[in-house]
Design an enzyme around this catalytic site. Structure first.
Site, PDB file in Angstrom:
ATOM      1  N   LYS A 120     -51.285 -90.447 -19.761  1.00  0.00           N
ATOM      2  CA  LYS A 120     -50.206 -90.122 -20.685  1.00  0.00           C
ATOM      3  C   LYS A 120     -49.707 -88.698 -20.462  1.00  0.00           C
ATOM      4  O   LYS A 120     -48.497 -88.462 -20.353  1.00  0.00           O
ATOM      5  CB  LYS A 120     -50.669 -90.283 -22.135  1.00  0.00           C
ATOM      6  N   ASP A 138     -47.953 -93.022 -26.026  1.00  0.00           N
ATOM      7  CA  ASP A 138     -48.878 -92.508 -27.030  1.00  0.00           C
ATOM      8  C   ASP A 138     -48.962 -93.519 -28.165  1.00  0.00           C
ATOM      9  O   ASP A 138     -48.494 -94.654 -28.041  1.00  0.00           O
ATOM     10  CB  ASP A 138     -48.411 -91.141 -27.542  1.00  0.00           C
TER      11      ASP A 138
END
Length: 220
Positions: A120, A138
């Site tokens: 991420k 996320d």
């Protein structure tokens, strides 16, 4: 979600926010790596408060290593998991010096070799710092992808891959910003604010939440 609806979905988010940006404050790719690494299980607002003074002093990996772990902790002690994060930030800074000449590599696989940097974080850095069409999934984007039907998946990677496949041009560069901001401020975790959502009619979520009664507060 049908292809035509996906286009309309992004077109409306784009019209509502033509120039979306990360809410993390950073002056260069190195500071961005640090800020995103610090943002895990923390709010962007909290990270920005902690890093404003830090980033006035520290702009390079060499300066971060010179500050040291204890010095860094003094700046970020208001952020959750600050002990582990401080250790990782010093370690990733040293690796950038040792392996990459002090520069942040414009390569996702290379970024993921840095301590404390997962997929991420690497995706955010690739997108924001280097203009890559990546999808940093996320909790907000994971929720929005599944709830709306735009990209359903049981894991962040599954949602990321579906977003990558489903998202057309010209929306790919800014898609993850539109989705994260939508999840943060409209499609909230407990009670999505469907009554003010610009894509409510395209969304698979049911039943739609009604506007709160006058005087009632909404959760953020």
């Amino acid at each position: 979600m049908k292809k035509a609806d996906v286009v309309e979905f992004y077109a409306r988010l784009a019209a509502d926010n033509p120039h979306p940006e990360t809410e993390l404050e950073a002056g260069n790719p190195f500071q961005l790596v640090v800020a995103v690494a610090l943002s895990a299980q923390a709010t962007d607002i909290g990270v920005n408060k902690a890093t404003r003074r830090l980033f006035e002093q520290v702009k390079t990996p060499t300066q971060m290593v010179a500050l040291g772990e204890d010095g860094l902790k003094e700046h970020i002690k208001t952020i959750g998991l600050f002990n582990t994060k401080a250790k990782n930030v010093i370690a990733l800074s040293q690796r950038l010096i040792d392996v990459y000449g002090g520069e942040v590599p414009a390569d996702r696989d290379a970024l993921e070799t840095l301590p404390g940097v997962g997929r991420k974080t690497a995706n955010v850095v690739m997108n924001v710092a280097f203009g890559a069409e990546t999808f940093a999934v996320d909790t907000h984007i994971f929720r929005v992808g599944n709830r709306t039907g735009l990209a359903r998946g049981k894991t962040p990677l599954a949602v990321e891959l579906k977003l990558d496949k489903a998202t057309p041009q010209p929306f790919r560069l800014h898609a993850h910003h539109w989705l994260i901001l939508h999840g943060r401020y409209v499609c909230k975790a407990r009670t999505p604010e469907c009554w003010r959502c610009v894509v409510s009619d395209l969304c698979a979520f049911k039943p739609k939440s009604a506007a709160p009664k006058r005087g009632a507060s909404t959760e953020t």
